[in-house]
Design a protein around this motif. Structure first.
Motif, PDB file in Angstrom:
ATOM      1  N   TYR A   1     -15.123 -31.951 -32.609  1.00 34.48           N
ATOM      2  CA  TYR A   1     -14.999 -31.341 -31.292  1.00 34.48           C
ATOM      3  C   TYR A   1     -16.351 -30.955 -30.703  1.00 34.48           C
ATOM      4  O   TYR A   1     -16.411 -30.517 -29.549  1.00 34.48           O
ATOM      5  N   LEU A   2     -17.413 -31.129 -31.471  1.00 42.19           N
ATOM      6  CA  LEU A   2     -18.749 -30.878 -30.933  1.00 42.19           C
ATOM      7  C   LEU A   2     -19.155 -31.977 -29.950  1.00 42.19           C
ATOM      8  O   LEU A   2     -19.890 -31.721 -28.989  1.00 42.19           O
ATOM      9  N   ILE A   3     -18.662 -33.196 -30.151  1.00 43.89           N
ATOM     10  CA  ILE A   3     -19.043 -34.334 -29.304  1.00 43.89           C
ATOM     11  C   ILE A   3     -18.592 -34.139 -27.855  1.00 43.89           C
ATOM     12  O   ILE A   3     -19.412 -34.233 -26.929  1.00 43.89           O
TER      13      ILE A   3
ATOM     14  N   LEU B   1      -6.003 -34.978 -26.690  1.00 41.67           N
ATOM     15  CA  LEU B   1      -5.941 -35.548 -25.337  1.00 41.67           C
ATOM     16  C   LEU B   1      -6.467 -34.564 -24.305  1.00 41.67           C
ATOM     17  O   LEU B   1      -7.241 -34.932 -23.412  1.00 41.67           O
ATOM     18  N   THR B   2      -6.060 -33.310 -24.428  1.00 43.07           N
ATOM     19  CA  THR B   2      -6.509 -32.292 -23.482  1.00 43.07           C
ATOM     20  C   THR B   2      -8.020 -32.135 -23.505  1.00 43.07           C
ATOM     21  O   THR B   2      -8.677 -32.084 -22.455  1.00 43.07           O
ATOM     22  N   THR B   3      -8.590 -32.084 -24.699  1.00 47.21           N
ATOM     23  CA  THR B   3     -10.040 -31.907 -24.846  1.00 47.21           C
ATOM     24  C   THR B   3     -10.806 -33.053 -24.195  1.00 47.21           C
ATOM     25  O   THR B   3     -11.779 -32.829 -23.456  1.00 47.21           O
ATOM     26  N   TRP B   4     -10.362 -34.267 -24.419  1.00 46.90           N
ATOM     27  CA  TRP B   4     -11.103 -35.418 -23.902  1.00 46.90           C
ATOM     28  C   TRP B   4     -10.851 -35.672 -22.419  1.00 46.90           C
ATOM     29  O   TRP B   4     -11.717 -36.184 -21.715  1.00 46.90           O
ATOM     30  N   ILE B   5      -9.670 -35.303 -21.918  1.00 50.77           N
ATOM     31  CA  ILE B   5      -9.437 -35.435 -20.474  1.00 50.77           C
ATOM     32  C   ILE B   5     -10.287 -34.422 -19.718  1.00 50.77           C
ATOM     33  O   ILE B   5     -10.827 -34.720 -18.639  1.00 50.77           O
ATOM     34  N   VAL B   6     -10.432 -33.203 -20.267  1.00 50.62           N
ATOM     35  CA  VAL B   6     -11.336 -32.219 -19.668  1.00 50.62           C
ATOM     36  C   VAL B   6     -12.764 -32.750 -19.664  1.00 50.62           C
ATOM     37  O   VAL B   6     -13.506 -32.588 -18.673  1.00 50.62           O
ATOM     38  N   THR B   7     -13.162 -33.401 -20.754  1.00 47.78           N
ATOM     39  CA  THR B   7     -14.504 -33.997 -20.821  1.00 47.78           C
ATOM     40  C   THR B   7     -14.673 -35.076 -19.759  1.00 47.78           C
ATOM     41  O   THR B   7     -15.717 -35.138 -19.088  1.00 47.78           O
ATOM     42  N   CYS B   8     -13.654 -35.922 -19.588  1.00 48.91           N
ATOM     43  CA  CYS B   8     -13.698 -36.951 -18.538  1.00 48.91           C
ATOM     44  C   CYS B   8     -13.837 -36.323 -17.153  1.00 48.91           C
ATOM     45  O   CYS B   8     -14.570 -36.839 -16.302  1.00 48.91           O
ATOM     46  N   LEU B   9     -13.147 -35.211 -16.931  1.00 53.96           N
ATOM     47  CA  LEU B   9     -13.231 -34.530 -15.640  1.00 53.96           C
ATOM     48  C   LEU B   9     -14.642 -34.003 -15.394  1.00 53.96           C
ATOM     49  O   LEU B   9     -15.177 -34.131 -14.278  1.00 53.96           O
ATOM     50  N   ASN B  10     -15.257 -33.430 -16.421  1.00 53.91           N
ATOM     51  CA  ASN B  10     -16.622 -32.917 -16.278  1.00 53.91           C
ATOM     52  C   ASN B  10     -17.622 -34.054 -16.031  1.00 53.91           C
ATOM     53  O   ASN B  10     -18.537 -33.920 -15.210  1.00 53.91           O
ATOM     54  N   VAL B  11     -17.457 -35.168 -16.736  1.00 53.16           N
ATOM     55  CA  VAL B  11     -18.324 -36.327 -16.523  1.00 53.16           C
ATOM     56  C   VAL B  11     -18.131 -36.894 -15.121  1.00 53.16           C
ATOM     57  O   VAL B  11     -19.094 -37.310 -14.450  1.00 53.16           O
TER      58      VAL B  11
ATOM     59  N   LEU C   1     -20.654 -31.349 -26.223  1.00 59.48           N
ATOM     60  CA  LEU C   1     -22.019 -31.737 -25.868  1.00 59.48           C
ATOM     61  C   LEU C   1     -22.040 -32.612 -24.614  1.00 59.48           C
ATOM     62  O   LEU C   1     -22.960 -32.511 -23.793  1.00 59.48           O
ATOM     63  N   LEU C   2     -21.031 -33.472 -24.463  1.00 56.89           N
ATOM     64  CA  LEU C   2     -20.952 -34.302 -23.254  1.00 56.89           C
ATOM     65  C   LEU C   2     -20.755 -33.426 -22.010  1.00 56.89           C
ATOM     66  O   LEU C   2     -21.393 -33.655 -20.970  1.00 56.89           O
ATOM     67  N   SER C   3     -19.900 -32.429 -22.113  1.00 60.94           N
ATOM     68  CA  SER C   3     -19.681 -31.521 -20.982  1.00 60.94           C
ATOM     69  C   SER C   3     -20.923 -30.678 -20.712  1.00 60.94           C
ATOM     70  O   SER C   3     -21.290 -30.437 -19.547  1.00 60.94           O
ATOM     71  N   LEU C   4     -21.582 -30.233 -21.780  1.00 60.58           N
ATOM     72  CA  LEU C   4     -22.797 -29.441 -21.617  1.00 60.58           C
ATOM     73  C   LEU C   4     -23.902 -30.271 -20.967  1.00 60.58           C
ATOM     74  O   LEU C   4     -24.632 -29.781 -20.088  1.00 60.58           O
ATOM     75  N   ALA C   5     -24.029 -31.540 -21.380  1.00 64.44           N
ATOM     76  CA  ALA C   5     -25.023 -32.429 -20.771  1.00 64.44           C
ATOM     77  C   ALA C   5     -24.722 -32.642 -19.291  1.00 64.44           C
ATOM     78  O   ALA C   5     -25.641 -32.668 -18.455  1.00 64.44           O
ATOM     79  N   SER C   6     -23.436 -32.762 -18.936  1.00 63.80           N
ATOM     80  CA  SER C   6     -23.052 -32.917 -17.526  1.00 63.80           C
ATOM     81  C   SER C   6     -23.465 -31.691 -16.715  1.00 63.80           C
ATOM     82  O   SER C   6     -23.976 -31.820 -15.597  1.00 63.80           O
TER      83      SER C   6
END
Length: 312
Positions: A188-190, A95-105, A193-198
């Motif tokens: 966890y690479l997915i 959950l933490t990993t994907w919420i951080v990703t949502c924040l970056n997006v 990569l989404l955060s890196l693309a952002s």
């Protein structure tokens, strides 16, 4: 009795855990007060609140894991207890990993500016995009739970053999554990990569905006600063996510190759740094949270000044 190294680890871990609880608890408290006052929260505040709550749960799991590792290491040989810890750690870390990703997006769609119709279409539907990301991650969570049996069985076998002072001869378990770590890395690479693309797209948007400002002979405007602040936030989360992911892999490698208990303690201490330190970066990067923190510090300072004369 714990050794000196283990006592030092407990002191350092306790400091990081208390700091993390205070930082994440402050984010939840400020946003809950704002929700009571205004009866609504912005998208960014909802993401920050969800992230802080998931990290509080993660810190509690790390605290339990730390105590077991130092005082009651033999309890890891109990299958149900090991499975309980692994399930809750996997869920909270996911959950933490994907919420951080949502924040970056969210930072990307909120700050970046592109004329492409696909970007415009997604930007107007940012709430749905941010809802689809965690829902889609449930598919990856299924694979995480599939790997959980391999990880749990490995740790239980490891500590059972440690209790019996047996020699290390788990070649089959080693192979399965190593393969599971590889699959875990791809999962966890997915989000990485989404955060890196952002981050890269934010940089591209900043370059285009800077050229437009120079072409129009305009002074630096607020959008330039907004781009830079967003990039700093995404870069910090990427860096800390890398540290967190590396600490997870190192825990597996140390157990698999070195079987070093003290090395695992050091890596666990490193993993605690991420949910604790990132909360303060988020507070400093958010205007409302930063103002609330400064106001709290001002009130504490005034209170201390009032108490000192009375004490003397």
């Amino acid at each position: 009795m714990p050794s000196r190294i283990e006592n030092a680890f407990l002191v350092a871990a306790a400091g990081e855990l208390i700091t993390g609880m205070l930082g994440n608890g402050f984010i939840v408290l400020v946003n809950c007060i704002d929700l009571v006052k205004n009866l609504k929260l912005s998208t960014a505040d909802c993401i920050l609140t969800g992230l802080a709550l998931s990290r509080i749960i993660l810190l509690c799991i790390i605290l339990l894991d730390s105590l077991l590792m130092v005082f009651w290491q033999h309890l890891y040989a109990i299958d149900k207890l090991a499975r309980f810890i692994n399930v809750f750690w996997t869920l909270s870390n996911h959950l933490t990993t994907w919420i951080v990703t949502c924040l970056n997006v969210f930072y990307f769609f909120k700050i970046a500016n592109f004329s492409h119709p696909c970007f415009t279409w997604l930007r107007w539907r940012i709430s749905r995009v941010l809802l689809v990301l965690p829902l889609g991650s449930l598919f990856l969570l299924f694979f995480n739970f599939e790997l959980l049996d391999t990880f749990t069985n490995f740790w239980v076998n490891l500590y059972q053999r440690h209790e019996r002072n047996s020699t290390w001869s788990l070649d089959v378990s080693k192979t399965l554990y190593l393969n599971s770590l590889i699959v875990f890395s791809f999962i966890y690479l997915i989000p990485f990569l989404l955060s890196l693309a952002s981050l890269l797209l934010l940089f591209l948007s900043l370059m285009r905006h800077t050229r437009n400002v120079q072409r129009n002979s305009s002074s630096r405007d607020f959008r330039t600063e907004a781009h830079k602040r967003a990039m700093k936030m995404v870069m910090s989360s990427l860096l800390l996510s890398t540290v967190n992911f590396t600490s997870i892999l190192l825990t597996g490698w140390f157990s698999l190759l070195l079987q070093n208990h003290q090395a695992n303690l050091a890596v666990l201490l490193l993993s605690t740094l991420v949910p604790s330190g990132h909360s303060f970066i988020l507070i400093l990067g958010n205007n409302k949270l930063r103002q609330a923190a400064l106001g709290l510090l001002w009130h504490l300072n005034c209170h201390l000044k009032m108490v000192k004369p009375l004490a003397s």
